[in-house]
Design a protein around this motif. Structure first.
Motif, PDB file in Angstrom:
ATOM      1  N   THR A   5       0.848  -1.188   0.000  1.00  0.00           N
ATOM      2  CA  THR A   5       0.000   0.000   0.000  1.00  0.00           C
ATOM      3  C   THR A   5       0.882   1.236   0.000  1.00  0.00           C
ATOM      4  N   GLU A  65      -3.136   0.444  -3.717  1.00  0.00           N
ATOM      5  CA  GLU A  65      -2.445  -0.834  -3.715  1.00  0.00           C
ATOM      6  C   GLU A  65      -1.610  -0.867  -4.996  1.00  0.00           C
ATOM      7  N   GLU A  89       2.098   5.525   9.828  1.00  0.00           N
ATOM      8  CA  GLU A  89       0.985   4.880  10.501  1.00  0.00           C
ATOM      9  C   GLU A  89      -0.316   5.552  10.088  1.00  0.00           C
ATOM     10  N   ASP A  92      -6.087   3.900  11.490  1.00  0.00           N
ATOM     11  CA  ASP A  92      -6.546   2.620  12.044  1.00  0.00           C
ATOM     12  C   ASP A  92      -5.424   1.804  12.665  1.00  0.00           C
ATOM     13  N   GLY A  93      -4.208   2.348  12.703  1.00  0.00           N
ATOM     14  CA  GLY A  93      -3.075   1.659  13.309  1.00  0.00           C
ATOM     15  C   GLY A  93      -2.245   0.817  12.357  1.00  0.00           C
ATOM     16  N   THR A  94      -2.720   0.635  11.133  1.00  0.00           N
ATOM     17  CA  THR A  94      -1.941  -0.122  10.155  1.00  0.00           C
ATOM     18  C   THR A  94      -0.859   0.771   9.560  1.00  0.00           C
ATOM     19  N   GLY A  95       0.093   0.162   8.895  1.00  0.00           N
ATOM     20  CA  GLY A  95       1.170   0.908   8.255  1.00  0.00           C
ATOM     21  C   GLY A  95       0.999   0.958   6.755  1.00  0.00           C
ATOM     22  N   SER A  96       1.717   1.887   6.137  1.00  0.00           N
ATOM     23  CA  SER A  96       1.719   2.024   4.684  1.00  0.00           C
ATOM     24  C   SER A  96       3.011   2.720   4.266  1.00  0.00           C
TER      25      SER A  96
END
Length: 128
Positions: A5, A65, A89, A92-96
């Motif tokens: 991502t 993506e 970060e 929602d706490g996810t990484g990219s």
């Protein structure tokens, strides 16, 4: 084919001058960063995101993506020298992956903190 991502918050967003570099990427939607960043305008040409430990802001952008070759061959070669690829970060706490301001570019001429302006598109609109 490996996919990653990529968070974009400036000229690579929909309608921006670099968005064509993401033609082969899948648009996942609008998304915000976690409130851990300062956001800068560089000569009003492009923005830069920079992580901070205090007084951070949420920065709006878009998530895509992408395949590594799209990053390597189409997007990264067109990114300004003041930016570098890093991991951020999301809210929602996810990484990219995302382009971030290089530390040594933060004090360059023409760099203005726009963290409280609601993102790049809102800043550009207010400049008009």
């Amino acid at each position: 084919m490996a996919l990653v991502t990529m968070f974009v918050n400036g000229q690579a967003m929909s309608g921006g001058t670099l968005n064509d570099a993401l033609n082969r990427a899948k648009f996942l939607g609008a998304v915000d960063t976690a409130p851990k960043y300062r956001f800068y305008s560089v000569r009003d040409e492009f923005p830069g995101l920079h992580p901070v430990t205090t007084a951070g802001f949420v920065v709006p952008g878009e998530l895509y993506e992408v395949e590594y070759d799209v990053l390597r061959d189409e997007l990264l070669p067109r990114e300004p020298a003041e930016l570098e690829l890093g991991v951020i970060e999301l809210v929602d706490g996810t990484g990219s992956l995302s382009m971030r301001m290089r530390e040594n570019s933060l004090t360059a001429a023409g760099v203005v903190d726009i963290s409280d302006r609601g993102g790049w598109l809102a800043y550009l609109e207010a400049q008009r």
